[in-house]
Design a protein around this motif. Structure first.
Motif, PDB file in Angstrom:
ATOM      1  N   LEU A  27     -54.475  24.737  69.475  1.00 17.25           N
ATOM      2  CA  LEU A  27     -53.713  25.624  68.610  1.00 17.25           C
ATOM      3  C   LEU A  27     -52.661  24.897  67.791  1.00 17.25           C
ATOM      4  N   ASP A  28     -51.916  23.983  68.417  1.00 17.56           N
ATOM      5  CA  ASP A  28     -50.799  23.361  67.715  1.00 17.56           C
ATOM      6  C   ASP A  28     -50.364  22.084  68.418  1.00 17.56           C
ATOM      7  N   ARG A  46     -44.443  29.590  64.616  1.00 14.84           N
ATOM      8  CA  ARG A  46     -45.903  29.714  64.640  1.00 14.84           C
ATOM      9  C   ARG A  46     -46.425  30.441  65.883  1.00 14.84           C
ATOM     10  N   ASP A  49     -48.993  32.990  65.245  1.00 14.86           N
ATOM     11  CA  ASP A  49     -50.287  32.377  64.893  1.00 14.86           C
ATOM     12  C   ASP A  49     -51.031  31.915  66.138  1.00 14.86           C
ATOM     13  N   TRP A  50     -50.301  31.358  67.113  1.00 13.76           N
ATOM     14  CA  TRP A  50     -50.937  30.941  68.367  1.00 13.76           C
ATOM     15  C   TRP A  50     -51.611  32.135  69.021  1.00 13.76           C
ATOM     16  N   ARG A  52     -52.488  35.056  67.736  1.00  6.77           N
ATOM     17  CA  ARG A  52     -53.605  35.576  66.950  1.00  6.77           C
ATOM     18  C   ARG A  52     -54.845  34.697  67.102  1.00  6.77           C
ATOM     19  N   ASN A  53     -54.695  33.379  66.992  1.00 10.98           N
ATOM     20  CA  ASN A  53     -55.837  32.466  67.090  1.00 10.98           C
ATOM     21  C   ASN A  53     -56.396  32.364  68.501  1.00 10.98           C
ATOM     22  N   CYS A  87     -53.223  25.629  63.877  1.00 10.69           N
ATOM     23  CA  CYS A  87     -51.920  26.098  63.408  1.00 10.69           C
ATOM     24  C   CYS A  87     -51.054  24.919  62.981  1.00 10.69           C
ATOM     25  N   GLY A  88     -50.185  25.162  62.025  1.00 16.66           N
ATOM     26  CA  GLY A  88     -49.236  24.147  61.616  1.00 16.66           C
ATOM     27  C   GLY A  88     -49.722  23.344  60.433  1.00 16.66           C
TER      28      GLY A  88
END
Length: 90
Positions: A27-28, A46, A49-50, A52-53, A87-88
């Motif tokens: 994820l990141d 973020r 976003d983590w 959601r993904n 992400c990121g």
């Protein structure tokens, strides 16, 4: 790297590099001088976003303690290029 820990656990303010992932997705990748300040609560920009993904999968975090900011940035850059987290910054 130490861990894994689960997203939502509390972290101390220590410097280093962190990886955020599920069982099948990076994820990141990030670096910080204060992990707790960066990850605890809703402070990380973020984090949505983590979640959601991750699509319902458990989110894990591992951490490598490193106090030298130049070394942290080099490791973060290398891991970001190698792992290609979703992400990121790319």
């Amino acid at each position: 790297f130490e861990g894994p820990w689960f997203l939502g656990q509390k972290f101390n303010d220590v410097p280093g590099i962190y990886l955020v992932f599920t069982n099948n997705l990076w994820l990141d990748v990030g670096e910080t001088d204060k992990l707790g300040n960066r990850i605890n609560g809703d402070s990380h920009e973020r984090k949505p976003d983590w979640i959601r993904n991750a699509d319902g999968s458990q989110i894990n975090i591992v951490f490598l303690r490193e106090s030298n900011s130049e070394i942290r940035l080099k490791i973060e850059s290398y891991l970001r290029l190698s792992l290609k987290p979703v992400c990121g910054e790319k």
